[in-house]
Design a protein around this motif. Structure first.
Motif, mmCIF file in Angstrom:
data_model
loop_
_atom_site.group_PDB
_atom_site.id
_atom_site.type_symbol
_atom_site.label_atom_id
_atom_site.label_comp_id
_atom_site.label_asym_id
_atom_site.label_seq_id
_atom_site.Cartn_x
_atom_site.Cartn_y
_atom_site.Cartn_z
ATOM 1 N N UNK A 12 -6.043 -2.286 13.635
ATOM 2 C CA UNK A 12 -5.461 -1.750 14.955
ATOM 3 C C UNK A 12 -4.026 -2.422 15.115
ATOM 4 N N UNK A 13 -3.863 -3.935 14.788
ATOM 5 C CA UNK A 13 -2.791 -4.495 14.983
ATOM 6 C C UNK A 13 -1.586 -3.663 14.035
ATOM 7 N N UNK A 14 -1.754 -3.256 13.162
ATOM 8 C CA UNK A 14 -0.755 -2.566 12.360
ATOM 9 C C UNK A 14 -0.366 -1.197 12.680
ATOM 10 N N UNK A 15 -1.321 -0.696 13.351
ATOM 11 C CA UNK A 15 -0.926 0.840 13.895
ATOM 12 C C UNK A 15 -0.168 0.410 15.273
ATOM 13 N N UNK A 16 -0.571 -0.468 16.041
ATOM 14 C CA UNK A 16 0.167 -0.835 17.183
ATOM 15 C C UNK A 16 1.678 -1.051 16.981
ATOM 16 N N UNK A 17 1.758 -1.819 15.912
ATOM 17 C CA UNK A 17 3.186 -2.171 15.367
ATOM 18 C C UNK A 17 3.994 -0.992 14.672
ATOM 19 N N UNK A 18 3.312 0.173 14.338
ATOM 20 C CA UNK A 18 4.000 1.223 13.812
ATOM 21 C C UNK A 18 4.170 2.259 14.959
ATOM 22 N N UNK A 19 3.375 2.278 16.041
ATOM 23 C CA UNK A 19 3.523 3.229 16.880
ATOM 24 C C UNK A 19 4.800 3.222 17.584
ATOM 25 N N UNK A 20 5.311 4.429 17.919
ATOM 26 C CA UNK A 20 6.661 4.787 18.413
ATOM 27 C C UNK A 20 7.876 4.375 17.666
ATOM 28 N N UNK A 21 7.496 4.239 16.302
ATOM 29 C CA UNK A 21 8.646 3.471 15.639
ATOM 30 C C UNK A 21 8.802 4.181 13.950
ATOM 31 N N UNK A 22 9.837 4.157 13.531
ATOM 32 C CA UNK A 22 9.969 4.658 12.341
ATOM 33 C C UNK A 22 9.489 3.520 11.276
ATOM 34 N N UNK A 23 8.877 3.858 10.046
ATOM 35 C CA UNK A 23 8.764 2.947 8.848
ATOM 36 C C UNK A 23 8.942 3.498 7.649
ATOM 37 N N UNK A 24 9.041 2.993 6.524
ATOM 38 C CA UNK A 24 9.426 3.648 5.100
ATOM 39 C C UNK A 24 7.941 3.407 4.353
ATOM 40 N N UNK A 25 7.693 4.304 3.671
ATOM 41 C CA UNK A 25 6.522 4.264 2.414
ATOM 42 C C UNK A 25 7.485 4.575 1.212
ATOM 43 N N UNK A 26 6.937 3.249 0.467
ATOM 44 C CA UNK A 26 7.409 3.243 -0.923
ATOM 45 C C UNK A 26 6.157 3.403 -1.914
ATOM 46 N N UNK A 27 6.518 4.440 -2.778
ATOM 47 C CA UNK A 27 5.539 4.312 -3.795
ATOM 48 C C UNK A 27 6.103 4.401 -5.056
ATOM 49 N N UNK A 28 5.478 3.858 -6.182
ATOM 50 C CA UNK A 28 6.131 3.632 -7.500
ATOM 51 C C UNK A 28 5.004 4.217 -8.614
ATOM 52 N N UNK A 29 5.241 4.649 -9.914
ATOM 53 C CA UNK A 29 4.205 4.766 -10.741
ATOM 54 C C UNK A 29 4.886 4.326 -12.008
ATOM 55 N N UNK A 30 4.215 4.024 -12.873
ATOM 56 C CA UNK A 30 4.487 3.569 -14.277
ATOM 57 C C UNK A 30 3.946 4.205 -15.225
ATOM 58 N N UNK A 31 4.431 4.930 -16.460
ATOM 59 C CA UNK A 31 4.024 5.608 -17.289
ATOM 60 C C UNK A 31 4.110 4.773 -18.584
ATOM 61 N N UNK A 32 2.911 4.516 -19.207
ATOM 62 C CA UNK A 32 3.040 3.421 -20.432
ATOM 63 C C UNK A 32 2.423 4.313 -21.376
ATOM 64 N N UNK A 33 3.236 4.217 -22.634
ATOM 65 C CA UNK A 33 2.716 4.655 -23.671
ATOM 66 C C UNK A 33 2.569 3.536 -25.094
ATOM 67 N N UNK A 34 2.272 3.762 -26.113
ATOM 68 C CA UNK A 34 2.206 2.649 -26.983
ATOM 69 C C UNK A 34 3.747 2.002 -27.314
ATOM 70 N N UNK A 35 4.903 3.067 -27.156
ATOM 71 C CA UNK A 35 6.317 2.737 -27.386
ATOM 72 C C UNK A 35 7.043 2.702 -26.370
ATOM 73 N N UNK A 36 6.656 2.994 -25.255
ATOM 74 C CA UNK A 36 7.590 3.239 -24.200
ATOM 75 C C UNK A 36 7.031 2.889 -22.865
ATOM 76 N N UNK A 37 7.860 2.648 -21.815
ATOM 77 C CA UNK A 37 7.249 2.197 -20.293
ATOM 78 C C UNK A 37 8.531 2.588 -19.319
ATOM 79 N N UNK A 38 8.171 3.549 -18.666
ATOM 80 C CA UNK A 38 8.909 3.687 -17.399
ATOM 81 C C UNK A 38 8.339 3.571 -16.053
#
Length: 193
Positions: free
Chosen positions: A97-123
Protein backbone atom coordinates in the motif's frame (compact mmCIF):
# COMPACT_ATOMS: atom_id res chain seq x y z
CA UNK A 1 10.55 -18.87 -37.06
CA UNK A 2 12.64 -18.44 -33.93
CA UNK A 3 11.84 -22.00 -32.85
CA UNK A 4 13.32 -23.37 -36.09
CA UNK A 5 16.51 -21.43 -35.44
CA UNK A 6 16.73 -22.78 -31.89
CA UNK A 7 15.54 -26.29 -32.71
CA UNK A 8 18.65 -28.07 -31.47
CA UNK A 9 19.16 -25.82 -28.46
CA UNK A 10 18.08 -26.51 -24.91
CA UNK A 11 16.49 -23.26 -23.67
CA UNK A 12 16.38 -22.94 -19.88
CA UNK A 13 14.46 -20.05 -18.35
CA UNK A 14 15.82 -19.43 -14.85
CA UNK A 15 12.80 -17.54 -13.56
CA UNK A 16 9.81 -18.42 -11.42
CA UNK A 17 7.75 -15.54 -12.83
CA UNK A 18 4.50 -16.73 -14.47
CA UNK A 19 4.54 -13.57 -16.60
CA UNK A 20 7.97 -14.38 -18.04
CA UNK A 21 6.85 -17.98 -18.68
CA UNK A 22 3.84 -16.66 -20.61
CA UNK A 23 5.86 -14.15 -22.65
CA UNK A 24 8.46 -16.74 -23.65
CA UNK A 25 5.67 -19.14 -24.63
CA UNK A 26 4.15 -16.40 -26.80
CA UNK A 27 7.48 -16.14 -28.67
CA UNK A 28 6.90 -19.74 -29.74
CA UNK A 29 9.97 -21.13 -27.96
CA UNK A 30 10.14 -24.55 -26.32
CA UNK A 31 11.86 -24.16 -22.97
CA UNK A 32 12.22 -25.67 -19.55
CA UNK A 33 12.15 -23.81 -16.26
CA UNK A 34 14.93 -24.22 -13.74
CA UNK A 35 15.00 -21.79 -10.84
CA UNK A 36 17.95 -21.62 -8.47
CA UNK A 37 17.94 -19.92 -5.11
CA UNK A 38 20.21 -16.89 -5.42
CA UNK A 39 20.57 -14.25 -2.74
CA UNK A 40 19.69 -11.09 -4.64
CA UNK A 41 21.91 -8.57 -2.89
CA UNK A 42 23.78 -5.79 -4.64
CA UNK A 43 25.93 -2.78 -3.88
CA UNK A 44 23.73 0.17 -2.90
CA UNK A 45 25.82 2.42 -5.18
CA UNK A 46 24.22 0.75 -8.22
CA UNK A 47 21.41 2.67 -9.89
CA UNK A 48 18.56 1.72 -12.25
CA UNK A 49 19.60 -0.75 -14.95
CA UNK A 50 22.95 -1.33 -13.20
CA UNK A 51 20.98 -3.21 -10.52
CA UNK A 52 19.01 -5.41 -12.91
CA UNK A 53 22.10 -6.08 -15.06
CA UNK A 54 24.07 -7.13 -11.99
CA UNK A 55 21.30 -9.40 -10.66
CA UNK A 56 20.83 -11.09 -14.06
CA UNK A 57 24.52 -11.91 -14.20
CA UNK A 58 24.43 -13.14 -10.61
CA UNK A 59 21.55 -15.52 -11.42
CA UNK A 60 23.31 -16.74 -14.58
CA UNK A 61 26.55 -17.35 -12.64
CA UNK A 62 24.75 -19.99 -10.56
CA UNK A 63 24.71 -22.20 -13.71
CA UNK A 64 28.43 -21.68 -14.41
CA UNK A 65 29.75 -25.24 -14.08
CA UNK A 66 26.79 -27.11 -15.51
CA UNK A 67 26.11 -25.50 -18.89
CA UNK A 68 26.25 -28.00 -21.75
CA UNK A 69 27.15 -27.22 -25.36
CA UNK A 70 23.52 -26.85 -26.52
CA UNK A 71 22.22 -25.01 -23.45
CA UNK A 72 20.99 -21.43 -23.52
CA UNK A 73 20.28 -20.05 -20.05
CA UNK A 74 18.00 -17.00 -19.81
CA UNK A 75 17.81 -15.06 -16.55
CA UNK A 76 15.94 -11.83 -15.92
CA UNK A 77 15.34 -9.18 -13.30
CA UNK A 78 13.02 -6.18 -12.96
CA UNK A 79 12.88 -3.20 -10.63
CA UNK A 80 10.73 -0.13 -10.28
CA UNK A 81 12.91 2.98 -9.92
CA UNK A 82 11.31 5.90 -8.12
CA UNK A 83 12.72 8.88 -6.22
CA UNK A 84 16.25 7.65 -6.94
CA UNK A 85 15.73 4.27 -5.28
CA UNK A 86 14.68 0.75 -6.24
CA UNK A 87 11.25 -0.48 -5.23
CA UNK A 88 11.48 -4.24 -5.09
CA UNK A 89 8.85 -6.79 -4.07
CA UNK A 90 6.77 -5.74 -1.05
CA UNK A 91 7.02 -7.98 2.01
CA UNK A 92 3.42 -7.48 3.13
CA UNK A 93 0.17 -5.59 2.47
CA UNK A 94 1.15 -2.42 4.33
CA UNK A 95 4.42 -2.19 2.37
CA UNK A 96 2.51 -2.74 -0.91
CA UNK A 97 0.00 0.00 0.00
CA UNK A 98 2.83 2.41 0.90
CA UNK A 99 4.62 1.71 -2.43
CA UNK A 100 1.46 2.34 -4.45
CA UNK A 101 0.75 5.53 -2.53
CA UNK A 102 4.29 6.68 -3.40
CA UNK A 103 3.73 5.89 -7.10
CA UNK A 104 0.24 7.45 -7.19
CA UNK A 105 0.00 10.54 -9.40
CA UNK A 106 3.64 10.31 -10.47
CA UNK A 107 6.02 8.96 -13.09
CA UNK A 108 8.41 6.10 -12.34
CA UNK A 109 10.77 4.02 -14.47
CA UNK A 110 10.74 0.25 -14.81
CA UNK A 111 14.06 -1.40 -15.62
CA UNK A 112 14.20 -4.99 -16.82
CA UNK A 113 17.34 -6.84 -17.84
CA UNK A 114 17.96 -10.31 -19.18
CA UNK A 115 21.11 -12.36 -19.49
CA UNK A 116 21.65 -14.99 -22.17
CA UNK A 117 24.39 -17.39 -21.14
CA UNK A 118 25.84 -20.22 -23.20
CA UNK A 119 28.89 -22.37 -22.63
CA UNK A 120 31.16 -19.82 -24.36
CA UNK A 121 29.29 -16.54 -24.22
CA UNK A 122 27.24 -14.22 -22.03
CA UNK A 123 25.35 -11.05 -22.91
CA UNK A 124 23.25 -8.76 -20.75
CA UNK A 125 20.65 -6.43 -22.23
CA UNK A 126 18.41 -3.96 -20.42
CA UNK A 127 15.40 -1.84 -21.27
CA UNK A 128 13.56 0.97 -19.55
CA UNK A 129 9.96 2.15 -19.62
CA UNK A 130 8.47 5.26 -18.05
CA UNK A 131 5.11 4.62 -16.39
CA UNK A 132 2.65 7.34 -15.34
CA UNK A 133 0.05 6.60 -12.66
CA UNK A 134 -3.04 8.73 -12.20
CA UNK A 135 -3.83 9.82 -8.64
CA UNK A 136 -5.04 6.62 -6.96
CA UNK A 137 -7.47 6.70 -4.05
CA UNK A 138 -6.69 4.75 -0.89
CA UNK A 139 -9.79 2.64 -1.58
CA UNK A 140 -8.48 1.69 -5.03
CA UNK A 141 -5.04 0.82 -3.63
CA UNK A 142 -6.43 -1.24 -0.74
CA UNK A 143 -8.87 -3.07 -3.03
CA UNK A 144 -6.07 -3.97 -5.44
CA UNK A 145 -3.64 -5.15 -2.74
CA UNK A 146 -6.33 -7.23 -1.00
CA UNK A 147 -7.68 -8.85 -4.18
CA UNK A 148 -4.48 -9.28 -6.23
CA UNK A 149 -1.81 -9.71 -3.51
CA UNK A 150 1.04 -8.21 -5.58
CA UNK A 151 3.79 -9.47 -3.28
CA UNK A 152 5.74 -11.14 -6.09
CA UNK A 153 5.94 -7.96 -8.15
CA UNK A 154 8.50 -5.16 -8.11
CA UNK A 155 6.83 -1.92 -7.08
CA UNK A 156 3.76 -3.84 -5.80
CA UNK A 157 1.83 -3.89 -9.08
CA UNK A 158 1.33 -5.76 -12.32
CA UNK A 159 0.61 -3.55 -15.34
CA UNK A 160 -1.58 -6.32 -16.81
CA UNK A 161 -3.80 -6.43 -13.70
CA UNK A 162 -6.72 -4.28 -12.51
CA UNK A 163 -4.50 -1.48 -11.17
CA UNK A 164 -2.87 -1.15 -14.61
CA UNK A 165 -6.25 -1.02 -16.33
CA UNK A 166 -7.62 1.74 -14.10
CA UNK A 167 -4.50 3.53 -12.92
CA UNK A 168 -1.89 3.85 -15.65
CA UNK A 169 -2.49 6.90 -17.81
CA UNK A 170 0.56 6.62 -20.07
CA UNK A 171 3.70 4.62 -20.74
CA UNK A 172 6.81 5.51 -22.73
CA UNK A 173 8.56 2.37 -23.92
CA UNK A 174 7.75 -1.33 -23.95
CA UNK A 175 4.64 -2.60 -22.14
CA UNK A 176 6.20 -6.07 -21.89
CA UNK A 177 9.30 -4.61 -20.24
CA UNK A 178 7.00 -3.50 -17.40
CA UNK A 179 5.65 -7.06 -17.23
CA UNK A 180 9.22 -8.19 -16.60
CA UNK A 181 10.80 -9.09 -19.93
CA UNK A 182 11.66 -6.86 -22.92
CA UNK A 183 10.72 -9.61 -25.38
CA UNK A 184 11.41 -7.52 -28.47
CA UNK A 185 15.07 -7.26 -27.43
CA UNK A 186 15.23 -10.91 -26.31
CA UNK A 187 13.90 -11.98 -29.73
CA UNK A 188 16.58 -9.91 -31.51
CA UNK A 189 19.35 -11.46 -29.45
CA UNK A 190 18.10 -15.04 -29.81
CA UNK A 191 17.85 -14.56 -33.59
CA UNK A 192 21.61 -13.85 -33.61
CA UNK A 193 22.51 -17.17 -31.97
Amino acid sequence: MLQNKLNYKNIILASGSPRRHELLKELGIHFTIKVKEVEETYNTNLKGAEITNYLCKLKAASFENEILENDIIITADTIVWHNNKALEKPKNASEAIKMLQDLSGKKHTVYSSFCIKTKNNEIVISDETNVYFKKLSLNEIEYYVKKYKPFDKAGAYGIQEWIGLIGISKIEGSYFNVMGLPVHKLYEELMKI
